[in-house]
Structure formats: C-alpha cells, structure tokens
Design a protein around this motif. Structure first.
Motif, PDB file in Angstrom:
ATOM      1  N   TRP A   1       3.599   1.426   0.753  1.00  0.00           N
ATOM      2  CA  TRP A   1       3.996   0.702  -0.903  1.00  0.00           C
ATOM      3  C   TRP A   1       5.466  -0.103   0.562  1.00  0.00           C
ATOM      4  O   TRP A   1       5.792  -1.327  -0.530  1.00  0.00           O
ATOM      5  CB  TRP A   1       4.416   1.150  -1.437  1.00  0.00           C
ATOM      6  CG  TRP A   1       4.580   0.402  -2.744  1.00  0.00           C
ATOM      7  CD1 TRP A   1       3.787  -0.391  -3.975  1.00  0.00           C
ATOM      8  CD2 TRP A   1       6.055   0.002  -3.366  1.00  0.00           C
ATOM      9  NE1 TRP A   1       4.434  -0.938  -4.702  1.00  0.00           N
ATOM     10  CE2 TRP A   1       6.135  -0.228  -4.560  1.00  0.00           C
ATOM     11  CE3 TRP A   1       7.267   1.223  -2.626  1.00  0.00           C
ATOM     12  CZ2 TRP A   1       7.530  -0.852  -5.062  1.00  0.00           C
ATOM     13  CZ3 TRP A   1       8.112   1.029  -3.263  1.00  0.00           C
ATOM     14  CH2 TRP A   1       8.661  -0.521  -4.484  1.00  0.00           C
ATOM     15  N   LEU A   2       6.457   0.850   0.724  1.00  0.00           N
ATOM     16  CA  LEU A   2       7.229  -0.127   1.084  1.00  0.00           C
ATOM     17  C   LEU A   2       7.173  -1.167   1.963  1.00  0.00           C
ATOM     18  O   LEU A   2       8.195  -2.120   2.284  1.00  0.00           O
ATOM     19  CB  LEU A   2       8.314   1.885   2.071  1.00  0.00           C
ATOM     20  CG  LEU A   2       8.932   1.752   0.803  1.00  0.00           C
ATOM     21  CD1 LEU A   2       9.984   2.985   1.446  1.00  0.00           C
ATOM     22  CD2 LEU A   2       9.911   0.916  -0.094  1.00  0.00           C
ATOM     23  N   THR A   3       6.430  -1.053   2.687  1.00  0.00           N
ATOM     24  CA  THR A   3       6.233  -1.803   3.742  1.00  0.00           C
ATOM     25  C   THR A   3       5.037  -3.153   3.184  1.00  0.00           C
ATOM     26  O   THR A   3       5.851  -3.860   3.601  1.00  0.00           O
ATOM     27  CB  THR A   3       4.411  -1.349   4.616  1.00  0.00           C
ATOM     28  OG1 THR A   3       5.712   0.099   5.501  1.00  0.00           O
ATOM     29  CG2 THR A   3       4.569  -2.252   5.934  1.00  0.00           C
ATOM     30  N   LEU A   4       4.745  -3.090   2.201  1.00  0.00           N
ATOM     31  CA  LEU A   4       4.453  -3.823   1.395  1.00  0.00           C
ATOM     32  C   LEU A   4       5.004  -4.869   0.694  1.00  0.00           C
ATOM     33  O   LEU A   4       5.602  -6.207   0.950  1.00  0.00           O
ATOM     34  CB  LEU A   4       2.771  -3.603   0.549  1.00  0.00           C
ATOM     35  CG  LEU A   4       1.957  -4.284  -0.078  1.00  0.00           C
ATOM     36  CD1 LEU A   4       1.046  -4.747   0.854  1.00  0.00           C
ATOM     37  CD2 LEU A   4       2.022  -3.669  -1.378  1.00  0.00           C
ATOM     38  N   VAL A   5       6.284  -4.034   0.169  1.00  0.00           N
ATOM     39  CA  VAL A   5       7.123  -5.404  -0.388  1.00  0.00           C
ATOM     40  C   VAL A   5       8.048  -6.006   1.171  1.00  0.00           C
ATOM     41  O   VAL A   5       7.922  -6.634   1.015  1.00  0.00           O
ATOM     42  CB  VAL A   5       7.882  -4.140  -0.805  1.00  0.00           C
ATOM     43  CG1 VAL A   5       9.609  -4.936  -0.989  1.00  0.00           C
ATOM     44  CG2 VAL A   5       7.476  -3.208  -2.287  1.00  0.00           C
ATOM     45  N   MET A   6       8.291  -5.183   1.957  1.00  0.00           N
ATOM     46  CA  MET A   6       9.415  -5.509   2.516  1.00  0.00           C
ATOM     47  C   MET A   6       8.136  -6.848   3.327  1.00  0.00           C
ATOM     48  O   MET A   6       8.472  -7.777   3.853  1.00  0.00           O
ATOM     49  CB  MET A   6       9.590  -4.653   4.222  1.00  0.00           C
ATOM     50  CG  MET A   6      10.983  -3.612   3.956  1.00  0.00           C
ATOM     51  SD  MET A   6      10.743  -2.240   5.100  1.00  0.00           S
ATOM     52  CE  MET A   6      10.818  -3.150   6.474  1.00  0.00           C
TER      53      MET A   6
ATOM     54  N   ASN B   1       6.487  -8.220   2.343  1.00  0.00           N
ATOM     55  CA  ASN B   1       6.226  -9.942   1.247  1.00  0.00           C
ATOM     56  C   ASN B   1       7.815 -10.701   1.535  1.00  0.00           C
ATOM     57  O   ASN B   1       7.799 -12.017   1.463  1.00  0.00           O
ATOM     58  CB  ASN B   1       5.684  -8.947   0.178  1.00  0.00           C
ATOM     59  CG  ASN B   1       4.460  -9.019  -0.572  1.00  0.00           C
ATOM     60  OD1 ASN B   1       3.988 -10.349   0.089  1.00  0.00           O
ATOM     61  ND2 ASN B   1       4.328  -8.495  -1.382  1.00  0.00           N
ATOM     62  N   GLY B   2       8.114  -9.580   1.551  1.00  0.00           N
ATOM     63  CA  GLY B   2       9.925 -10.674   1.902  1.00  0.00           C
ATOM     64  C   GLY B   2       9.892 -11.183   3.266  1.00  0.00           C
ATOM     65  O   GLY B   2      10.087 -12.494   3.032  1.00  0.00           O
TER      66      GLY B   2
END
Lengths: 713, 172, 119
Positions: free
Chosen positions: A646-651, A653-654
C-alpha cells in the motif's frame, strides 16, 4: 587370475553397467513421447541385456572363478577393488569429493542378481503392459530405476550412493503413480515418496556426520575413520544410515507405504519389492557393516543414553535386530489376513526384509546377503506370477462384464487347470518362500534362523520371532495358493474364460523359478560336512580390509534345519486344512463368530492401525503446524506485505504525478514544444527565395560590421 | 611617373563614369539583351582600368575571357531562353526596394571605410618585362597549387556544364 | 611611406570598386531572372578584381632586385585576379548551364518562383 586379467578394464566397464540403462531411459523417454513404444522396450531391454551381459561376463563370473580358484588352494584372498573416476576439491585421499566405482564379492553378487531379475521383469512387462497407452514411458522409467539400483551397487562412496538412492525414490514415485488417472495411485505414490523421505532425513544426517568428521564420502575412508573415531559418532552415523534403510526397506514403523505401493503395475511391484528398492536398504546396512559392527564390537563406546539416573547403551546392531525381528513377525500376521493377492506378497516382503535385518542385527552378515539374493529371485517370481494371475482374471472379468476386484483372492479359485505354467512356477516360488527343502529359501532362511538362535549375538526372543515367522510364512503362502489355484471357482463364467498368459510372460517366470530352486544348493554341502560355498563367497573377510574382526558364519546343521522345516510343513498343513477343506471353512466361520477371536483377528486385518497412528503422529501435527503457519502467513506476513504494498502504491502515485507533470510535461515535452513553437514561427523565414536569403545575409554582415566599428570599437 | 603619383588622370574618370553607367544599365534595363551588352561594355572598361593600373596582361585576359567568352555565353543563354528578351517584362522582384537600401547601406559603409583607412601606399617604378617575369614566377612558383586547383576547377566546371546542359535533352 | 597624399592615390580605384560592387549587389537582390542575377555576380567579381589590381599597383611589398638598386614592383595581386577571372569563367559556364537546365524543366527562370526548398 581371472580378476587380475579383467580388473584393469573394470575402470570403464563397471560404470557402463548403470550408465547403459540410464542412456536407454533418456532416449526412451523421448521415443515414448514420440509414440515409438515397441522400439522403446527393445532399446531398454537391449540396454539391460547388455548390462546383464557385462555384469555376468566381466564382473560376476571372473570374480566367482577367481574365488573358486582361490578356494582350491586353501583360503581365498579377501578381495575388494575400487577406482575413483572423478574428484573435486583440493587434497589427496580423505579430502575432497571422489566419485568412483568398486567391486567386491557383495557387489558382484548384487550386480548379477539385479541385472538378471530386472531383465526378466522387463521382458515380462512387454506382455503385461502390451495394451498400455504409455508403454514407452513405462519401460523408460523401469530402465532408469534399474540404472539407479545398479549405480547404488557399484558406488564406492556415500555421495553417488545417495544420488542413486534418490533416483530410485523418484522412479518409485513415478512408477507407483504410473496410472495417475487413479486417485489411489496418486496418493500411494505421494505416500511412498514422503514416507521414504522420513527415513532419508536420517540417512542424510548419518552421511553428513561421517563427512563432517571424516572428510570423505568414500567407503574405505569412512570405514578406516570408524576404527579410530569416537564410538558415539560412529553409532550415530550407523543409526542414521539405518533410518534410511528403514524407510527404503519398509521396516516398522515406516512400512506403511509398501502395501499402498501395490497401486503400481505389477512388474513395478516386482521391481520395487524384489530386486531393487527394498533390497537397497538391506544392501546399505550390509555395505556399511564395518560402521555397525565396529560399534557393536566395542560395548563401552556405544551410544550412551542417560535417563532417570540410569545409563543405557544403545547399540546400532541391536536396534537393527529388534526392528527387523519385530517387523518380520508383525508383517507376517498382517499377511495372514490380507485378501488382496498382491497385498499378501507385499506384507510377505516386509516380513522377509525384516528377516534380513534380523540376520544383520545378530551378526549374520552372510545369512542376510544370502537371503537377500534368494528372496530377490523367488519374490520377483511370486510377484510376476500374481501379476500373470491378475492379468488373466482381469481380462476374463472384462470379457464377462463382471465388475469385481481382480486382485481379490476370494474372487479367484481353481485356476490351476486354467493357467498351468503360471501355477507351476508359482508353486515353486511358494515352496521357496515357505522354506521347504531343497528350495533356495530353505537354505537362506535356515542361516538366518541359525544366526538368530545360536549366533554370536543371538537372542532367544528374536530367535522365537524368527521361528514364528517361518511358520506364518508357510501358512499364509499356502492360504494364498489354496484360495487362488485350488478349491472351486467363485465366478465360474470368469473362470471358464481365464487363460494362461503369453509366453513372453511365462518364460521369465520359468527362468526365475529355476533360480528359486537351485540358488540355495551351493550351501547344501555344508550339511554333509562339505564346503559352504555361500559362506566362503559372501563372508565378512572383505571387512577385514577395513580392520573389522568379524566372526565367521556358523556351520548349518540339521538341528535348526529340522525345526524350521517342521514349522514350515506344519504351516502348510494348517493352510491346506483351513483353506482347502470344507471343515476348514467351517472352522473359519466359527472363529469369526467368536467375539474374542474376532477382536484378536481384527487388529492385523486393520494393519494394527499403523496408518492411523502415523497419520496422528506425523500428518496431524504437520497439518496443525501448517494451519499455524497459514494463520501467521495470512495475518502477520500478508499484513506486512500488504502494508508495504500500500505504501508503495501511495508513493508510486506521488511519483507518477511528479513524473507525468514535472518530468514529462516540463522536462521532456518542454524543449520539444519550445522547439516546435519556434519552428512554427521560424519556418516562415524559409521562403525558398534565394535572393531574400542573400539580402538577409548581407544585412546581417552590415550590422555585424557596424556594431564592430561603431559600438564595440 | 609623377603624374601617376599625384592622382588619377582624366582617363580614369572617363572609364569610371562608363563603368558605373554600364553597371547601372546591367542591373536596371528590362531588356536582357541590352543588359548583356552593357555588361560587355563594363567588362571592357574594367579592362581599361587594368591598363590604367599598368596591368596590361590582366587587361588582355579580361578582354579575352570576359568580353570574349562570358558575355558570349550570356548572350547565347538569353537567346536559348524563350521570352527573356521581351522589352516590357517586369524584371525586378518585390524586394527590390529593400535590396536597394541594403546595397546603398553597404556602399556607404565601404566608402566610409575606404576614406577612414590610411592605405600603406608605396609607389614603385613599373618595368613591364620585369613585372611579367614576376607574374610568371608568382603563378608557377608561389601559387602553383592554386593554379593547378584552378585548372581542375575549370575542368570540373566544363564537365558539369556539359552534364547539366545535356541531361534534360536526353529526357526530352 | 603611408602619408595621406600617397593614400589618396589608391582611393579613387577603391571607391570605383565600391560603387560597382554596390550596383552589383543591388542587381543580385532585385533581378527577377536568373541570367540577370548571374550578370550582376559578374559585376561583383569585377569590382573585386579592380581592388586586387589597385592594391597590386600601389600596395605591393616589392621584390628585391639588384638591377633596380632597390625593390621592383611585384605581381602577386595580378595572379589572384587571374585566378578570380578563371573562377568567374567557370562559374558563368556552370551557372548558365544550370539556368538552361532549369528553364527546360520549368519553362521559366524566375528565381522567386524556384522556391521548392521552402517550408
């Protein structure tokens, strides 16, 4: 003399013996895939015949002649030949990995037995598997299996021995699961593989201990090391190796895979239960005998266990003897109650292997190897004979549309007249297994009993076990014979259509029957004061090369032989009485009616609930651990993984925003768009009018000069 | 010698007026034949300037090469090109005003530069035979490489001219 | 040596050359047909040649010659002029051949309309 002449060529001949079937496998598995079925079996049988020829002509017979020549001049010399083919790692002997081959009397006898029996089985399989769609695959697997066994026999180190051992493990898996469309076959294959794997863990540990402290896998180096090493280590090594044998040779408590392995085609059963895989376990202990015997000879150094303030010594050979003796009796009782013809033989095999371990455990090295060889022939004969029966009954049932189990003995009966060739050979095999003189089994079994009763490490309880097994063996084999070949037919229309198997199947039976009859004869002169050729050939003198002071085998006499023969005959008589007469049938019904007897007979009929026990001991805890692991995996590891994801996804996306907006729009597209915009305007300057260009050029020159002259002066 | 030293004689001025008038004719006349004839006049008078500067050999080349060859070529080209010699065809493009401004501006720059520079003039006596000797020495000694290159260029130009002129004929 | 009076000796030639050059330049800029442009180019070249000859006459470094008891006038500028005339002749020949070739293709030699190499 003969050996000196030939042993130089063994360097390349002996490796060839296992390599030929292996090559046949590699070619055959491709040919089987291409549908060249008949040619595949021609190839594998040809390779096996060549191996057999090499094994007999260049190894066994020269060794035998050499031995007989030595015998004439008194005591034959101990003989062991070993040659290293490859090595890896630095250093000399005892350091690094050496891979090579060895030949001694044990190897020579094993080579002769294995190649001949496998060849017979392969020829038999041509008839048995004739209508099999995967005919080529079957023969390829059998060839690889044989290659594994032969590689094991000629190995001079534990490394290639283990490799061959595992090749056989894989092949047994492939062959037991050969009819993989049957769920039971798949399960049996998995079970055989997993259960033997339990034993192989111990074997690996044993080999690792030996290598860790000795620095070599070679037999010679390990045996020389065992002479001086700490007895505890030697005992642990020996017990580890024996654990592998327990798995492979289906000894208690890891015997459960063998009856299930009957799911494979019958030639496979013969292959696994007679010539190759199960005898590999016995061979391993016999081959490693200096480890076991060295540990046994020195009581003070055996594995000492301290429990409850008491010091117990655990001697590897004692373990071997008790497991072997118990298994022999235990399996024999199960064989008495089995209804499936192949299951009876399977339990019989376990029982006979237990016999061999019993002999090894009490110091009867010669007796064990002798019994191993004779048993290989008559058990292969019995399995192939049962296969012939099943084959015929199955066809007849199919023809008559009778949907019954063709392997169940209670569906047969009175087949003697329908298939005489199979019946006669089967009878000879039965007599050999039951230990009736002068068949092969009588002599080898007599030696085992002799060692157990009167040997150097004899034990009266173990001897009693042996005698009981001798009686039970004769009984259950007679029962099998009665139910199958005598009495009245259970399905008369099936019986009427049952026909004897083709010659390609019965001829191998006859060859094996000959060996089942004559193989014990070399030991016969001992009864009359003559030379015991088996003892002389398969003695432990070779072990003296490794510094083991082994006792000589006992001379057989009429005492034990008479008891054994009487027991066997009484077993036969009881079998005939119970299963061959109307009164016997009534007695059986009466016995099952009695609640007490019924309860006593249920235990062996249900295999002493060993499957359930092992399931509870190994499988259930494994499943529990698996459930725990599953929970941990799901709720701890997966959560972490998902969080990271999930963190990877958020990052990402940024980063995607940054990439698309800043990098792409400004950094990459910016210069391109600028250039395009400039060009959109600037292209109008390119009018194609040459004079305009000249005008601009001159104007520019004027401006430059003007600037230079008046502004930058 | 002294006359040459003090300035230019009336011959120069006559030639100068002729050259400028002819040159204006070359660029301004609408009839290309007349333009070509004016060009011939200009080239001839430039040859006179060469004589005035004691470069008589060059004057000979000028007359032979330019007046004899180039003007003839131009006239043949005009003759070959249909409709070019018509009297009232517009002969200037739309940028002629800008061109005039640029030309006058560059002329002004040049005139200013000429007047603003102190030229390192050295007056030397002229010996024609010696000058010819020096000319030949320079041409075949110091400038031998440009001489050879010029010869090659002429050859290439000749071949090029033939190729260009012939190509379209073949396609016709 | 380079006094204003002596400097004045070369100036008329240079001025004539400059005027001729400017007229030629105007011709190059404004002539519509290719032959006119070529003729104007000849004017430019002649202007240059006048310059070369004038400098050769007045600004030559000279050649050491014992016979003159000093330096004699050299002829390097004349050599350059000769080369220039040569190139001009070659240019005229090729140029006119191209003009004729163009005419055969387009049926005109209007330089402004020969703008195939535009955007």
């Amino acid at each position: 003399m003969a050996v000196e002449a030939i042993s130089g060529q063994w360097v390349w001949i002996v490796p060839l013996i296992p390599v030929l079937p292996a090559l046949a496998f590699f070619v055959g598995i491709i040919g089987g895939g291409l549908g060249l079925h008949k040619r595949v079996s021609n190839l594998t049988i040809g390779a096996m015949a060549l191996s057999c020829l090499l094994a007999w002509g260049t190894v066994f017979l020269p060794v035998l002649l050499n031995f007989l020549g030595g015998l004439q001049h008194g005591h034959p010399e101990p003989f062991s030949w070993s040659h290293n083919w490859f090595w890896a790692g630095a250093g000399g002997p005892g350091d690094g990995l050496f891979i090579g081959v060895m030949v001694d009397h044990l190897t020579a006898a094993m080579l002769a037995m294995v190649t001949l029996v496998v060849l017979m089985i392969e020829v038999y399989a041509v008839g048995y598997m004739a209508h099999e769609p995967h005919y080529g695959r079957f023969h390829s697997y059998v060839s690889l299996f044989a290659a594994g066994m032969l590689g094991l026999v000629v190995s001079n180190n534990y490394l290639t021995l283990l490799v061959s051992w595992e090749i056989m493990g894989v092949c047994s898996y492939l062959l037991i699961g050969f009819w993989y469309h049957k769920d039971s076959a798949r399960k049996a294959a998995k079970k055989a593989f997993m259960v033997t794997r339990l034993g192989d863990c111990g074997m690996l540990i044993g080999i690792f201990i030996a290598y860790a402290y000795c620095g070599s896998f070679q037999f010679e180096q390990v045996f020389l090391w065992a002479k001086t090493a700490a007895p505890v280590l030697v005992a642990l090594t020996a017990l580890g190796l024996f654990m592998g044998s327990v798995g492979k040779s289906a000894q208690f408590p890891l015997h459960v895979w063998l009856p299930d392995a009957m799911e494979g085609p019958t030639p496979v059963s013969a292959l696994i239960h007679a010539a190759t895989m199960v005898s590999a376990g016995v061979y391993l202990v016999a081959r490693s005998y200096p480890l076991f015997y060295g540990a046994h000879g020195d009581l003070a150094g055996d594995l000492e266990l301290t429990a409850l303030g008491q010091v117990y010594t655990l001697e590897p050979l004692t373990v071997v003897a008790w497991i072997g003796g118990f298994t022999a009796l235990f399996a024999a009782t199960m064989a008495v109650f089995a209804a499936d013809i192949k299951k009876v033989l399977a339990y019989s095999t376990i029982s006979q292997l237990g016999y061999m371990f019993l002999a090894l455990g009490v110091g009867g090295y010669t007796a064990a190897v002798f019994h191993l060889l004779t048993h290989a022939f008559f058990k292969a004969l019995l399995f192939l004979g049962s296969g012939s029966v099943i084959h015929a009954v199955e066809h007849a049932m199919h023809h008559e549309h009778v949907h019954e189990d063709p392997q169940n003995m209670y569906h047969m009966g009175a087949l003697w007249t329908r298939m005489p060739a199979t019946a006669w050979t089967f009878l000879l095999g039965t007599l050999a297994l039951a230990g009736v003189p002068p068949f092969a089994g009588f002599f080898s079994k007599d030696e085992v009993l002799l060692e157990a009763l009167r040997g150097h490490h004899a034990n009266p309880i173990l001897g009693g076990f042996g005698l009981a097994v001798a009686f039970l063996t004769a009984f259950y084999m007679t029962r099998l014979l009665m139910l199958t070949f005598f009495g009245r037919p259970r399905f008369p229309q099936v019986w009427a259509h049952t026909e004897d198997s083709p010659a390609v199947m019965t001829r191998p039976l006859m060859v094996l029957a000959i060996f089942a009859v004559i193989l014990g004869l070399p030991a016969a002169p001992a009864f009359f004061g003559g030379e015991n050729y088996v003892h002389a050939f398969l003695n432990m003198d070779g072990l003296a090369l490794f510094g083991v002071e082994a006792p000589h085998a006992l001379r057989p006499d009429f005492g034990v032989a008479t008891i054994a023969t009487l027991l066997a005959l009484s077993g036969i008589v009881l079998g005939v009485a119970l299963y061959g007469t109307p009164a016997g049938a009534a007695a059986r019904r009466l016995a099952w009616g009695n609640a007490l007897l019924r309860a006593a007979m249920t235990a062996p009929k249900r295999l002493y609930w060993m499957n359930e026990l092992l399931y509870a001991v190994f499988v259930v805890p494994t499943f529990a651990v698996m459930r725990w692991c599953n929970a941990v995996d799901r709720y701890v590891i997966d959560l972490t993984v998902n969080l990271v994801g999930w963190l990877t996804l958020v990052m990402s996306n940024g980063w995607r925003w940054f990439d698309q907006t800043i990098i792409d729009k400004v950094g990459v597209e910016g210069p391109a768009r600028t250039a395009q915009g400039v060009a959109e305007v600037g292209k109008f300057a390119q009018t194609g009018k040459v004079q305009g260009y000249a005008l601009v050029a001159v104007t520019g020159l004027l401006l430059l000069v003007a600037v230079r002259v008046w502004l930058v002066r | 010698m002294s006359a040459a030293a003090t300035g230019v004689g009336p011959a120069f001025w006559l030639l100068a007026v002729g050259i400028i008038g002819g040159a204006l004719g070359v660029v301004l006349l609408r009839n290309m034949v007349q333009s070509a004839l004016c060009l011939g006049l200009v080239l001839l008078l430039v040859g006179g300037i060469y004589l005035n500067l004691h470069a008589d050999l060059l004057a000979g080349f000028q007359v032979l090469l330019y007046v004899g060859a180039v003007v003839t070529l131009v006239l043949i080209a005009i003759m070959l090109i249909h409709n070019l010699a018509a009297r009232y065809v517009v002969q200037t493009n739309q940028r002629w005003g800008l061109g005039a401004v640029a030309a006058v501006a560059s002329g002004a720059l040049l005139v200013w530069a000429i007047n603003d520079t102190r030229w390192p003039v050295t007056l030397r006596p002229v010996d024609y035979s010696e000058q010819l000797r020096q000319f030949c020495l320079a041409l075949l000694d110091k400038y031998i490489l440009p001489f050879e290159v010029a010869a090659v260029v002429l050859l290439v130009a000749l071949l090029g001219a033939i190729v260009f002129a012939q190509q379209t004929e073949r396609s016709e | 040596m380079s006094d204003p009076a002596a400097s004045a000796a070369v100036q008329p030639y240079l001025l004539l050359s400059a005027v001729l050059f400017c007229i030629g330049l105007y011709g190059v800029f404004s002539r519509l047909n290719a032959v006119g442009v070529l003729m104007s180019l000849e004017l430019l070249l002649n202007a240059c040649n006048i310059n070369l000859i004038a400098f050769s006459r007045y600004c030559d470094r000279g050649v050491e010659l014992a016979r003159f008891g000093g330096t004699a006038l050299g002829a390097q500028g004349q050599v350059l002029a000769l080369l220039s005339i040569t190139i001009a002749a070659a240019e005229a020949a090729v140029g006119l051949a191209i003009v004729i070739s163009i005419y055969r293709s387009f049926r005109h030699i209007n330089v402004d309309d020969l703008d195939l190499l535009r955007w």
